[in-house]
Design a protein around this motif. Structure first.
Motif, short mmCIF file in Angstrom:
data_model
loop_
_atom_site.label_atom_id
_atom_site.label_comp_id
_atom_site.label_asym_id
_atom_site.label_seq_id
_atom_site.Cartn_x
_atom_site.Cartn_y
_atom_site.Cartn_z
N SER A 142 0.84 -1.20 0.00
CA SER A 142 0.00 0.00 0.00
C SER A 142 0.88 1.25 0.00
O SER A 142 1.83 1.35 0.77
CB SER A 142 -0.86 -0.04 1.27
N LYS A 179 1.11 2.02 -7.05
CA LYS A 179 0.46 1.18 -8.08
C LYS A 179 -0.63 1.96 -8.80
O LYS A 179 -0.67 2.02 -10.04
CB LYS A 179 -0.18 -0.08 -7.45
N SER A 202 -12.29 -4.13 -8.95
CA SER A 202 -12.44 -5.14 -7.89
C SER A 202 -13.64 -4.85 -7.00
O SER A 202 -14.15 -3.72 -6.99
CB SER A 202 -11.20 -5.15 -7.01
N ARG A 258 -14.08 -2.60 2.07
CA ARG A 258 -13.62 -1.41 2.78
C ARG A 258 -14.45 -0.20 2.36
O ARG A 258 -15.05 -0.18 1.28
CB ARG A 258 -12.11 -1.19 2.59
N ARG A 285 -12.93 5.86 -0.12
CA ARG A 285 -12.21 7.08 0.25
C ARG A 285 -12.94 8.27 -0.39
O ARG A 285 -13.77 8.06 -1.29
CB ARG A 285 -10.76 7.03 -0.28
N TYR A 342 -13.70 0.90 -7.25
CA TYR A 342 -14.06 -0.41 -6.69
C TYR A 342 -15.57 -0.56 -6.81
O TYR A 342 -16.30 0.43 -6.97
CB TYR A 342 -13.72 -0.46 -5.18
N GLU A 370 -10.63 -14.58 -7.98
CA GLU A 370 -9.82 -14.71 -6.77
C GLU A 370 -10.36 -13.74 -5.75
O GLU A 370 -11.02 -12.75 -6.10
CB GLU A 370 -8.33 -14.40 -7.07
N TYR A 424 -11.24 -8.29 -0.43
CA TYR A 424 -11.09 -7.76 -1.78
C TYR A 424 -11.20 -8.93 -2.75
O TYR A 424 -10.80 -10.06 -2.43
CB TYR A 424 -9.69 -7.15 -1.99
N GLY A 425 -11.70 -8.69 -3.95
CA GLY A 425 -11.76 -9.78 -4.93
C GLY A 425 -12.00 -9.30 -6.34
O GLY A 425 -12.59 -8.24 -6.58
N THR A 426 -11.52 -10.11 -7.28
CA THR A 426 -11.70 -9.84 -8.70
C THR A 426 -12.81 -10.74 -9.21
O THR A 426 -12.68 -11.96 -9.20
CB THR A 426 -10.41 -10.19 -9.48
N ASP A 447 -5.09 -4.61 -10.26
CA ASP A 447 -4.31 -4.11 -9.12
C ASP A 447 -4.73 -4.96 -7.93
O ASP A 447 -5.78 -4.74 -7.33
CB ASP A 447 -4.65 -2.62 -8.91
N ILE A 448 -3.95 -5.99 -7.61
CA ILE A 448 -4.35 -6.92 -6.54
C ILE A 448 -3.15 -7.24 -5.64
O ILE A 448 -2.00 -7.03 -6.04
CB ILE A 448 -4.94 -8.24 -7.11
N ASP A 449 -3.42 -7.74 -4.45
CA ASP A 449 -2.34 -8.00 -3.52
C ASP A 449 -1.61 -9.31 -3.87
O ASP A 449 -2.00 -10.00 -4.83
CB ASP A 449 -2.86 -8.01 -2.08
N GLY A 475 -3.63 -12.47 -4.02
CA GLY A 475 -4.43 -12.49 -5.25
C GLY A 475 -3.57 -12.88 -6.45
O GLY A 475 -3.99 -13.67 -7.30
N ARG A 500 -0.44 10.82 1.47
CA ARG A 500 -1.67 10.60 0.72
C ARG A 500 -2.88 10.96 1.58
O ARG A 500 -3.90 11.44 1.07
CB ARG A 500 -1.76 9.13 0.26
N ARG A 506 -0.91 -1.15 7.53
CA ARG A 506 -0.40 -1.28 6.17
C ARG A 506 1.14 -1.35 6.14
O ARG A 506 1.71 -2.08 5.34
CB ARG A 506 -0.91 -0.11 5.31
N1 GDP Z 1 -6.51 -10.03 -3.83
C1 GDP Z 1 -6.97 -8.84 -4.18
N2 GDP Z 1 -6.38 -7.74 -3.74
C2 GDP Z 1 -6.88 -6.54 -4.13
C3 GDP Z 1 -7.99 -6.43 -4.99
N3 GDP Z 1 -8.23 -5.12 -5.20
C4 GDP Z 1 -7.30 -4.44 -4.52
N4 GDP Z 1 -6.48 -5.29 -3.87
C5 GDP Z 1 -5.31 -4.99 -3.05
O1 GDP Z 1 -5.74 -4.61 -1.77
C6 GDP Z 1 -4.74 -3.77 -1.19
C7 GDP Z 1 -5.41 -2.57 -0.58
O2 GDP Z 1 -5.99 -1.77 -1.58
P1 GDP Z 1 -6.57 -0.35 -1.22
O3 GDP Z 1 -7.48 -0.47 -0.04
O4 GDP Z 1 -7.16 0.25 -2.44
O5 GDP Z 1 -5.33 0.46 -0.71
P2 GDP Z 1 -4.01 1.00 -1.44
O6 GDP Z 1 -3.24 -0.14 -1.98
O7 GDP Z 1 -3.30 1.66 -0.33
O8 GDP Z 1 -4.42 1.96 -2.50
C8 GDP Z 1 -3.77 -3.46 -2.31
O9 GDP Z 1 -2.63 -4.30 -2.14
C9 GDP Z 1 -4.50 -3.83 -3.56
O10 GDP Z 1 -3.60 -4.25 -4.58
C10 GDP Z 1 -8.59 -7.64 -5.45
O11 GDP Z 1 -9.55 -7.66 -6.20
N5 GDP Z 1 -8.04 -8.80 -5.01
#
Ligand code: GDP
Ligand code: ADP
Length: 402
Positions: A145, A149, A169, A173, A176, A185, A204, A213-215, A233-235, A238, A269, A280
């Motif tokens: 975070s 990205k 996704s 949460r 913002r 989202y 996932e 979080y999920g796609t 954009d996934i963790d 994911g 930010r 985070r």
């Molecule tokens: N597995 C997974 N991770 C996600 C998804 N969408 C977002 N993320 C991840 O969730 C984390 C948190 O995202 P976010 O709350 O937007 O915070 P940010 O990364 O600080 O902008 C980040 O690592 C994203 O890449 C998803 O659909 N699946």
């Protein structure tokens, strides 16, 4: 004209046999037998409106069932042909449709379908659209975070608006201040999202920083349906799930120059509470370790100076020289003939059209080579190669006599 069929592909065409055994066609419906089951595709709904529904007849129990259908199904056209491939998927050719849009696959026992079958406990089938040649691969971007990205993805989408599309996704949460539902989202409730995950709607999902979080499969398909290359954009969890799925993607991990700089960016930010920032930062250490897991990411980029990192990202994606060069010639004016017969030899399928109604110089016969298919549900099936072979039509005439 389209690409010419290489010599070796046409070798042995005399050994092609007309398709009769696996699939039967009756008007707008086809029936394909796989083991003890018959997959009936198409037909009409009660209101006599054409549909691409699927039903399954079990020859042993003599019972019809309606499977759970995943993925976007093709829009009905003036009928279709069905060809069994590998015993795990049925190639569907939509009659009178453009070649680029009319090639589909109904997966009936691929690894993806089997996995969903196990989770859902019901019979599952999944649609996947065919994309000729290699097609552009989706891009997975991961990193802690605050690393940048979102900033890098925004720059890419702004510079190449018609090339890239963002996979939106779902998350539990809270939004913002500047985030828009459906754009950044799909903001959702946990119980609703958990049910949808259970129903197999997600490619996932993961718990990240205390939220879900999920796609969704639909999110990826919406981008590909728009003819764009999908960015996720996934963790790291994911990324691992996508790596294990059939969605062949390019995996990129973004690193900060230091943890101090990461903290500075997160704080500046100003979107998280102090407690969230702390969480985070704690998670960032583990994510940075996992980012280095062998075989998970194809590329690791350090986002120190933004412009330098963006330039490296573009270079990694081959955007400087080969933006869309991976496509085969368009063939976009060619149609799958309304009336055609199908012959098959191994994984090569001859679509043998009748006379061309338009009388124009467009080919009416095609050779589809399905020997190196990649990907598949829950995304596109890449790799079918299609060659116009009208010039050989005379030598193929005998096939109709078989
Ligand atoms: N597995 C997974 N991770 C996600 C998804 N969408 C977002 N993320 C991840 O969730 C984390 C948190 O995202 P976010 O709350 O937007 O915070 P940010 O990364 O600080 O902008 C980040 O690592 C994203 O890449 C998803 O659909 N699946
Ligand atoms: N290379 C960089 N140098 C300095 N600040 C950056 C850089 N890249 C991004 N930022 C800033 O860092 C903050 C976090 O970036 P963001 O794109 O939201 O990260 P992520 O999506 O990875 O959580 C934003 O305020 C952004 O403007």
């Amino acid at each position: 004209m389209g690409e010419e069929a290489p010599e070796n592909l046409l070798e042995g065409l005399d050994k092609f046999s007309p398709l009769q055994s696996d699939s039967e066609s009756q008007g707008y419906q086809t029936a394909t037998t796989i083991g003890d089951k018959i997959y009936v595709i198409g037909g009409s709904d009660d209101g006599a409106k054409l549909s691409m529904n699927v039903k399954v007849f079990n020859k042993l129990t003599r019972i019809w069932s309606i499977p759970t259908v995943l993925g976007t199904k093709p829009v009905p056209s003036k009928g279709h042909s069905a060809v069994l491939l590998n015993n795990d998927r049925i190639l569907i050719l939509m009659r009178d449709s453009p070649l680029n849009d009319g090639t589909w696959f109904l997966e009936v026992s691929t690894p993806f379908v089997k996995e969903k079958n196990k989770i859902l406990g019901t019979e599952v089938v999944a649609w996947s659209k065919g994309v000729r040649g290699d097609g552009p691969k989706p891009i997975v971007i991961s990193g802690p975070s605050g690393v940048g990205k979102g900033t890098l993805i925004s720059k890419l989408m702004k510079e190449f608006p018609s090339t890239f599309g963002f996979s939106v996704s779902h998350t539990t949460r809270a939004p913002r201040e500047k985030e828009v539902d459906g754009v950044h989202y799909h903001f959702t409730e946990r119980s609703k999202m958990e049910k949808e995950i259970k129903d197999g709607k997600f490619l996932e999902s993961a718990s990240v920083h205390g939220n879900l979080y999920g796609t969704s499969i639909e999110a990826v398909e919406a981008v590909t349906d728009a003819g764009k290359r999908c960015i996720l954009d996934i963790d790291v969890q994911g990324a691992r799930s996508v790596r294990a799925s059939s969605l062949e993607a390019i995996f990129i991990f973004i690193c900060p120059p230091s943890l101090e700089e990461l903290e500075k960016r997160l704080r500046e930010r100003g979107t998280e509470t102090e407690e969230q920032v702390q969480k985070r930062l704690r998670n960032a250490k583990a994510e940075l370790d996992q980012g280095k897991s062998p075989g998970l990411f194809d590329h690791i980029l350090v986002n120190d100076d933004l412009e330098t990192c963006y330039k490296n990202l573009k270079q990694t994606l081959g955007l400087d020289e080969t933006a869309d060069a991976s496509h085969q010639p368009s063939m976009k004016n060619y149609q799958i003939p309304l009336c055609h017969s199908i012959s098959k030899k191994d994984k090569k399928i001859l679509i043998h059209g009748g006379s061309n109604e338009l009388g124009a110089a467009t080919p009416t016969s095609f050779l589809l080579d399905a020997s190196s298919l990649k990907g598949g549900a829950p995304g596109r099936t890449r790799g079918p190669k299609i060659y116009a072979i009208d010039s050989l039509i005379d030598s193929l005439n005998w096939i109709e006599q078989l």
